[in-house]
Design an enzyme around this catalytic site. Structure first.
Site, PDB file in Angstrom:
ATOM      1  N   ASP A  78       0.814  -1.217   0.000  1.00 47.26           N
ATOM      2  CA  ASP A  78       0.000   0.000   0.000  1.00 47.26           C
ATOM      3  C   ASP A  78       0.846   1.263   0.000  1.00 47.26           C
ATOM      4  OD1 ASP A  78       0.886  -0.387   2.603  1.00 47.26           O
ATOM      5  OD2 ASP A  78      -1.086  -0.913   3.383  1.00 47.26           O
ATOM      6  N   ASN A 149      -7.946  -2.442  13.898  1.00 47.67           N
ATOM      7  CA  ASN A 149      -9.324  -2.705  13.451  1.00 47.67           C
ATOM      8  C   ASN A 149      -9.408  -3.964  12.590  1.00 47.67           C
ATOM      9  OD1 ASN A 149      -8.107  -1.940  11.094  1.00 47.67           O
ATOM     10  ND2 ASN A 149      -9.441  -0.203  10.657  1.00 47.67           N
ATOM     11  N   HIS A 151      -7.548  -4.583   9.853  1.00 49.01           N
ATOM     12  CA  HIS A 151      -7.234  -4.428   8.423  1.00 49.01           C
ATOM     13  C   HIS A 151      -5.957  -5.176   8.047  1.00 49.01           C
ATOM     14  CE1 HIS A 151      -4.808  -0.370   8.881  1.00 49.01           C
ATOM     15  NE2 HIS A 151      -4.035  -1.413   9.050  1.00 49.01           N
ATOM     16  N   GLU A 156      -9.692  -1.860   4.825  1.00 44.75           N
ATOM     17  CA  GLU A 156     -10.371  -1.533   6.073  1.00 44.75           C
ATOM     18  C   GLU A 156     -11.618  -2.412   6.244  1.00 44.75           C
ATOM     19  OE1 GLU A 156      -8.590   0.069   7.892  1.00 44.75           O
ATOM     20  OE2 GLU A 156      -7.950   2.031   7.172  1.00 44.75           O
TER      21      GLU A 156
HETATM   22  P1  PGA Z   1       1.696  -1.246  12.659  1.00 39.81           P
HETATM   23  O1  PGA Z   1       0.543  -1.248  11.587  1.00 39.81           O
HETATM   24  O2  PGA Z   1       2.709  -2.224  12.184  1.00 39.81           O
HETATM   25  O3  PGA Z   1       2.252   0.163  12.645  1.00 39.81           O
HETATM   26  O4  PGA Z   1       1.084  -1.629  13.952  1.00 39.81           O
HETATM   27  C1  PGA Z   1       0.103  -2.479  11.111  1.00 39.81           C
HETATM   28  C2  PGA Z   1      -1.023  -2.265  10.148  1.00 39.81           C
HETATM   29  O5  PGA Z   1      -1.734  -1.264  10.273  1.00 39.81           O
HETATM   30  O6  PGA Z   1      -1.198  -3.107   9.246  1.00 39.81           O
END
Ligand code: PGA
Length: 245
Positions: A78, A149, A151, A156
């Site tokens: 992404d 959440n 994702h 999302e």
């Molecule tokens: P993080 O994010 O590694 O900063 O916890 C993970 C994600 O949002 O996929």
């Protein structure tokens, strides 16, 4: 031993360092076995705080143990949209800072969705990104993190399991979780480009890493129902997915 409640295999390590070292050695073994057959190794890569130790270990394996990335092709999950490629918060910058600047990968083998794709052409570029993954032979090993959440990538809650690479509205929880990169919530982009869930599910092997305060969401993804409201739960339907926690 797989717990009766777990619908995805989970490997638990005492620390992120040890979990990351385990995954790095799996990646190194895959790269070397592909190199021995003169084949490319296609890696799907993630950003965020979670994979930083994994990338540190891959850099160490390159510098100290001679692991070569010459046969490696990468596709990142992404990127914020819109964003300048070299903005400090871009995932292009993240990947170069933590991995690509320190290994011998051929720059033309690096693929990251561009935060500069013109809006009017974005659908075409997203379709080309999915096509490029297929043309490269598909992802051999996909690394994932998980959002608070649930994702995966920036898919999302509510993302269709059939989704392909596309532009998505970032969840407010995601923008708040990432505000540390921007200092001001108003500056966190509202949009991003993400590889879709169906593209992620086509990877031959998937490893999801989660450390810190992710226990609750990991438990739901591994033990709960498969639902588009918790995108990581779809991994229960993958034949070769492991959670490393
Ligand atoms: P993080 O994010 O590694 O900063 O916890 C993970 C994600 O949002 O996929």
């Amino acid at each position: 031993m797989i717990d009766a409640f777990e619908k995805v295999p989970v490997q638990i390590f005492p620390s992120p360092k040890e979990g990351s070292a385990f995954v790095a050695s799996e990646i190194a073994t895959l790269i070397k076995s592909k190199a021995a057959k003169n084949e490319t190794c296609v890696l799907g890569l993630a950003t965020g705080s979670t994979p930083i130790k994994l990338y540190q270990e891959l850099v160490r394996l390159h510098k100290e143990e001679g692991l070569s990335f010459k046969n490696v092709v990468t596709f990142n999950l992404d990127e914020y949209f819109p964003i300048e490629q070299d903005a400090p918060q871009s995932y292009w910058s993240f990947m170069h800072k933590h991995l690509f600047n320190h290994i011998d990968i051929d720059p033309k083998n690096i693929h990251i969705p561009s935060g500069k794709w013109p809006k009017e052409d974005i659908k075409k570029h997203c379709a080309e990104y999915d096509a490029a993954i297929i043309k490269a032979g598909g992802i051999d090993l996909q690394i994932l993190g998980i959002g608070g959440n649930g994702h995966i990538g920036f898919n999302e809650p509510g993302s269709s399991f059939h989704s392909k690479t596309r532009v998505i509205h970032l969840d407010q929880l995601t923008r708040m979780a990432n505000v540390y990169e921007w200092h001001d919530l108003n500056k966190v982009p509202k949009l991003a480009i993400t590889v879709g869930i169906s593209s992620i599910m086509k990877a031959k092997k998937i490893v999801l890493l989660a450390w810190g305060n992710k226990a609750d969401i990991v438990a739901k993804a591994v033990e709960g129902d498969v639902t588009e409201q918790l995108p990581a739960s779809v991994l229960q339907n993958h034949d070769d997915c492991t959670f490393v926690i």
